[in-house]
Design a protein around this motif. Structure first.
Motif, PDB file in Angstrom:
ATOM      1  N   VAL A   1       0.839  -1.200   0.000  1.00 50.73           N
ATOM      2  CA  VAL A   1       0.000   0.000   0.000  1.00 50.73           C
ATOM      3  C   VAL A   1       0.874   1.251   0.000  1.00 50.73           C
ATOM      4  CG1 VAL A   1      -1.648   1.351   1.366  1.00 50.73           C
ATOM      5  CG2 VAL A   1      -1.982  -1.109   1.097  1.00 50.73           C
ATOM      6  N   LEU A   2       1.908   1.254   0.808  1.00 45.51           N
ATOM      7  CA  LEU A   2       2.801   2.411   0.898  1.00 45.51           C
ATOM      8  C   LEU A   2       3.533   2.639  -0.431  1.00 45.51           C
ATOM      9  CD1 LEU A   2       4.265   1.681   4.450  1.00 45.51           C
ATOM     10  CD2 LEU A   2       2.627   3.471   3.858  1.00 45.51           C
ATOM     11  N   LEU A   3       4.026   1.567  -1.036  1.00 44.27           N
ATOM     12  CA  LEU A   3       4.734   1.704  -2.308  1.00 44.27           C
ATOM     13  C   LEU A   3       3.786   2.133  -3.427  1.00 44.27           C
ATOM     14  CD1 LEU A   3       7.070  -1.429  -2.176  1.00 44.27           C
ATOM     15  CD2 LEU A   3       7.769   0.960  -2.025  1.00 44.27           C
ATOM     16  N   ASP A   4       2.572   1.586  -3.425  1.00 49.54           N
ATOM     17  CA  ASP A   4       1.599   1.959  -4.460  1.00 49.54           C
ATOM     18  C   ASP A   4       1.212   3.433  -4.355  1.00 49.54           C
ATOM     19  OD1 ASP A   4       1.628  -0.573  -5.483  1.00 49.54           O
ATOM     20  OD2 ASP A   4      -0.277  -1.197  -4.590  1.00 49.54           O
ATOM     21  N   ALA A   5       1.327   3.993  -3.144  1.00 47.76           N
ATOM     22  CA  ALA A   5       1.033   5.413  -2.944  1.00 47.76           C
ATOM     23  C   ALA A   5       2.200   6.304  -3.366  1.00 47.76           C
ATOM     24  CB  ALA A   5       0.684   5.673  -1.488  1.00 47.76           C
ATOM     25  N   GLY A   6       3.296   5.677  -3.823  1.00 49.83           N
ATOM     26  CA  GLY A   6       4.455   6.443  -4.276  1.00 49.83           C
ATOM     27  C   GLY A   6       5.472   6.731  -3.188  1.00 49.83           C
ATOM     28  N   TRP A   7       5.292   6.121  -2.012  1.00 47.09           N
ATOM     29  CA  TRP A   7       6.236   6.327  -0.925  1.00 47.09           C
ATOM     30  C   TRP A   7       7.412   5.361  -1.070  1.00 47.09           C
ATOM     31  CZ3 TRP A   7       4.955   8.642   4.323  1.00 47.09           C
ATOM     32  CH2 TRP A   7       3.987   9.655   4.171  1.00 47.09           C
ATOM     33  N   GLN A   8       8.493   5.660  -0.335  1.00 42.46           N
ATOM     34  CA  GLN A   8       9.696   4.846  -0.396  1.00 42.46           C
ATOM     35  C   GLN A   8       9.980   4.199   0.952  1.00 42.46           C
ATOM     36  OE1 GLN A   8      13.904   6.455  -0.475  1.00 42.46           O
ATOM     37  NE2 GLN A   8      13.756   5.686  -2.558  1.00 42.46           N
TER      38      GLN A   8
END
Length: 318
Positions: free
Chosen positions: A198-205
């Motif tokens: 979920v975090l990666l799909d939101a563009g976070w690293q």
């Protein structure tokens, strides 16, 4: 975790439990342990009243504090100067104790739906310096903005759709980082992997524990988890019917930020195996692989460093 924080929490818990009959507390601990072992989302709050809340705090807060402190220690070097923290579903505030230890000047807000948990959280911090607010909150309500939003040992109590709703709320409120921590079991690791996605799909690293943004290279039957030592108080041993003066809390976690360069360092996935003249390290590497590295005495400074590293530390992969 510092010994001072552990002792302060132990003293606060002992004071809260003074004069409370041990029979109902022990029965509540047994029920709560059974409920957590069953797993799955709860239709009603797991903590049903003041006795459950105190029992939970006595047997779980020291371990949660130790795990969250270890998580912050393993990632805080990438998060200097955190000024505000919100803990979603924080209950009696164990993650808040860890955040206060890591960022002493931060303003911390604990959000939870169980009023008795919030009340005990306030009581436990009554003599502590710093600002920690305990606020009644229900899923779907607004989450105040903060530098760091933590989701500590909460996802196991929610259905998969509700987990995503909570993570979306954390992402919307967090300015600099989101941290998710779950029990270090295979199922806990799976929930962390889902949160990571979920975090990666939101563009976070992801900045910890993973040194990369690729799929987890740790494959079943193994799973990625870490360990924190917990010193048991007499009350803790009594309620858990334990004989040892300590236990090791296993945990899985992920910390992500909106942007920033990768660390460039590998992560140590197990206790380093030390033999005469060599140290064996199990590493998750920046290239997305997991493999073994053997550091020998002939490597001089690297060997000396390898003798001192711990499970969960970073390791230069150069």
């Amino acid at each position: 975790m510092s010994r001072a924080a552990d002792l302060r929490l132990r003293d606060a818990l002992d004071a809260a439990a003074a004069g409370v009959p041990r029979g109902p507390l022990a029965a509540s601990v047994d029920r709560l342990i059974g409920r957590y072992r069953e797993g799955g989302a709860a239709a009603t709050p797991i903590l049903a009243g003041a006795t459950d809340v105190l029992a939970y705090a006595l047997y779980r807060m020291p371990a949660t504090l130790a795990a969250c402190s270890a998580m912050f220690r393993q990632s805080a070097f990438r998060l200097p100067g955190i000024a505000t923290v919100v803990d979603l579903g924080g209950g009696t505030g164990a993650a808040a104790w860890a955040a206060r230890e890591t960022w002493p000047a931060a303003r911390i807000t604990v959000l939870d739906q169980v009023a008795e948990a919030l009340q005990l959280g306030r009581q436990l911090r009554a003599d502590e310096s710093g600002t920690v607010d305990f606020v009644r909150w229900r899923a779907g309500a607004a989450v105040p903005a903060a530098d760091l939003v933590t989701v500590s040992y909460v996802l196991s109590e929610l259905s998969a759709p509700d987990q995503e709703v909570l993570l979306a709320a954390a992402l919307a409120a967090a300015g600099r980082a989101v941290a998710v921590i779950e029990p270090g079991t295979p199922s806990g690791h799976q929930r962390v992997l889902q949160a990571r996605r979920v975090l990666l799909d939101a563009g976070w690293q992801v900045i910890a524990p993973c040194p990369h943004q690729d799929a987890c290279p740790v494959r079943p039957p193994d799973w990625c988890h870490f360990s924190a030592r917990v010193e048991r108080s007499a009350t803790h041993r009594q309620l858990k019917r334990g004989e040892l003066g300590h236990e090791d809390e296993k945990f899985s976690y992920v910390v992500a930020v909106p942007d920033g360069p990768p660390t460039g360092d590998a992560r140590i996935l197990r206790h380093p195996l030390k033999r005469k003249g060599l140290v064996e390290l199990q590493l998750c590497r920046p290239d997305g692989t997991a493999s073994r590295d053997v550091v020998t005495k002939r490597q001089g400074a690297a060997y000396k460093e390898a003798r001192d590293v711990r499970w969960g530390d970073t390791w230069s992969d150069g």
